[in-house]
Design an enzyme around this catalytic site. Structure first.
Site, short mmCIF file in Angstrom:
data_model
loop_
_atom_site.label_atom_id
_atom_site.label_comp_id
_atom_site.label_asym_id
_atom_site.label_seq_id
_atom_site.Cartn_x
_atom_site.Cartn_y
_atom_site.Cartn_z
N GLN A 44 -4.45 -1.82 9.61
CA GLN A 44 -4.41 -3.14 8.97
C GLN A 44 -4.96 -4.21 9.91
O GLN A 44 -4.59 -4.27 11.09
CB GLN A 44 -2.95 -3.46 8.55
CG GLN A 44 -2.81 -4.72 7.72
CD GLN A 44 -3.47 -4.64 6.35
OE1 GLN A 44 -3.61 -3.57 5.76
NE2 GLN A 44 -3.87 -5.78 5.81
N LYS A 103 0.84 -1.20 0.00
CA LYS A 103 0.00 0.00 0.00
C LYS A 103 0.88 1.25 0.00
O LYS A 103 0.61 2.21 -0.73
CB LYS A 103 -0.94 -0.03 1.21
CG LYS A 103 -2.03 -1.09 1.08
CD LYS A 103 -2.84 -1.35 2.35
CE LYS A 103 -3.81 -2.52 2.13
NZ LYS A 103 -4.61 -2.86 3.30
N ASP A 115 -10.81 2.71 4.23
CA ASP A 115 -11.10 1.28 4.10
C ASP A 115 -12.61 1.04 4.04
O ASP A 115 -13.06 -0.05 3.70
CB ASP A 115 -10.55 0.51 5.31
CG ASP A 115 -9.34 -0.33 4.97
OD1 ASP A 115 -9.19 -0.71 3.80
OD2 ASP A 115 -8.54 -0.58 5.88
N1 GUN Z 1 -6.91 -7.18 6.17
C1 GUN Z 1 -7.29 -7.90 5.10
N2 GUN Z 1 -7.82 -7.08 4.15
C2 GUN Z 1 -7.77 -5.82 4.66
C3 GUN Z 1 -8.16 -4.56 4.15
O1 GUN Z 1 -8.70 -4.41 3.04
N3 GUN Z 1 -7.95 -3.50 4.97
C4 GUN Z 1 -7.38 -3.63 6.22
N4 GUN Z 1 -7.23 -2.54 6.95
N5 GUN Z 1 -7.01 -4.80 6.71
C5 GUN Z 1 -7.21 -5.88 5.92
#
Ligand code: GUN
Length: 290
Positions: A96, A52, A119
């Protein structure tokens, strides 16, 4: 069979964002700034967060990676989140998941300011999504919709079967596929661990979105000819022949299901890169919505 190339499609989206960032710069404006909070040292989470940050650098966004120890208290994590909410320089941020067991994920998610929740996990954004109001759509389901759209896959009136009812993929995915939208308008069946006669249901599906986290769960005998298959699963499985020591497996038995599918996503290189592209789109949107 057409391979739904998430890597290529996400690259196209990132190129479009790069142009928009350059326009902002030409106008003397600030570029979007995404922060990512990583708690602990889960290998997969480190990989995703690094990807990211790399995507931010590529499109020209500012990024900040906040690494916190696995034993941080819930209170201290929420204090960090308050700081991000109050930091005007940060346009959007993510925490995350998964978080260590002693931390309540819902409590943390609800502490995130909905206007910075790129998100799309906060109940305010999820509620707005249900009502078809402007909001941040959850990155993975949004990425899948964008993939269907870019490949012009007809969804209207089709039977879409979603496998898995997680808060971050299955549940929001079922809502997006059913909404009144050019790449929605499906009749949706949301299936889960208590579903009876699953094979009968998947065999009647025009579109299957597999997000249950069980490796190679969907097999050729469970699908009809011409089905569109989206594989959200990405599980690390030990493989000594690989330099990394593991290989990535999806929720779909790709070799056999791809023989019957009209379109299918690979793992890796399908949904994963689309999630990251959607996060970038949402971060740009966070600036526009300010
Ligand atoms: N863990 C697995 N997929 C995601 C996501 O799209 N965002 C976040 N913050 N954590 C995740």
């Amino acid at each position: 069979m057409v391979l739904l190339d998430g890597k290529k499609t996400s690259q196209e989206i990132k190129e479009e964002l790069k142009i928009k960032v350059n326009q902002l710069l030409a106008e003397g404006k600030k570029v979007p700034h995404l922060a990512a909070v990583l708690v602990g040292d889960n290998g997969a989470s480190i990989t995703y967060v690094n990807a990211k940050v790399k995507a931010c650098e590529y499109v020209g966004f500012d990024s900040t990676l906040i690494k916190l120890p696995a034993d941080i208290s819930e209170d201290d994590l929420i204090k960090k989140i308050d700081q991000l909410n109050n930091n005007d320089d940060i346009d959007g941020y993510i925490v995350q998941l998964p978080l260590p067991e002693h931390i309540d994920e819902l409590k943390v998610t609800m502490a995130i300011s909905p206007s910075k929740d790129v998100d799309g996990f906060h109940p305010e954004n999820l509620g707005k999504m249900v009502l078809n109001l402007p909001c941040f759509l959850p990155a993975t389901p949004y990425g899948i919709v964008q993939l269907l759209e870019r490949y012009k896959i007809e969804t209207s009136g089709k039977h879409c079967v979603v496998l898995g009812r997680s808060h971050i993929v299955g549940s929001p995915m079922s809502i997006l596929m059913a909404r009144k939208h050019p790449y929605g308008n499906c009749t949706v069946t949301l299936t889960h661990s208590r579903t009876k006669n699953l094979k009968e249901i998947t065999k009647s599906a025009d579109i299957i979105i597999a997000a249950l986290g069980k490796t190679e769960f969907l097999t050729a005998d469970m699908v009809k000819e011409g089905v569109v298959v989206i594989d959200v699963g990405i599980t690390r499985v030990k493989d000594e022949t690989k330099k990394s020591g593991f290989k990535l497996l999806g929720d779909v038995k790709f070799d056999e299901v791809s023989q019957k599918a009209s379109y299918i996503t690979p793992v890796p290189g399908g949904v994963g890169p689309m999630t990251i592209a959607s996060l970038m789109v949402n971060t740009f949107k966070a600036v526009e919505m300010k």
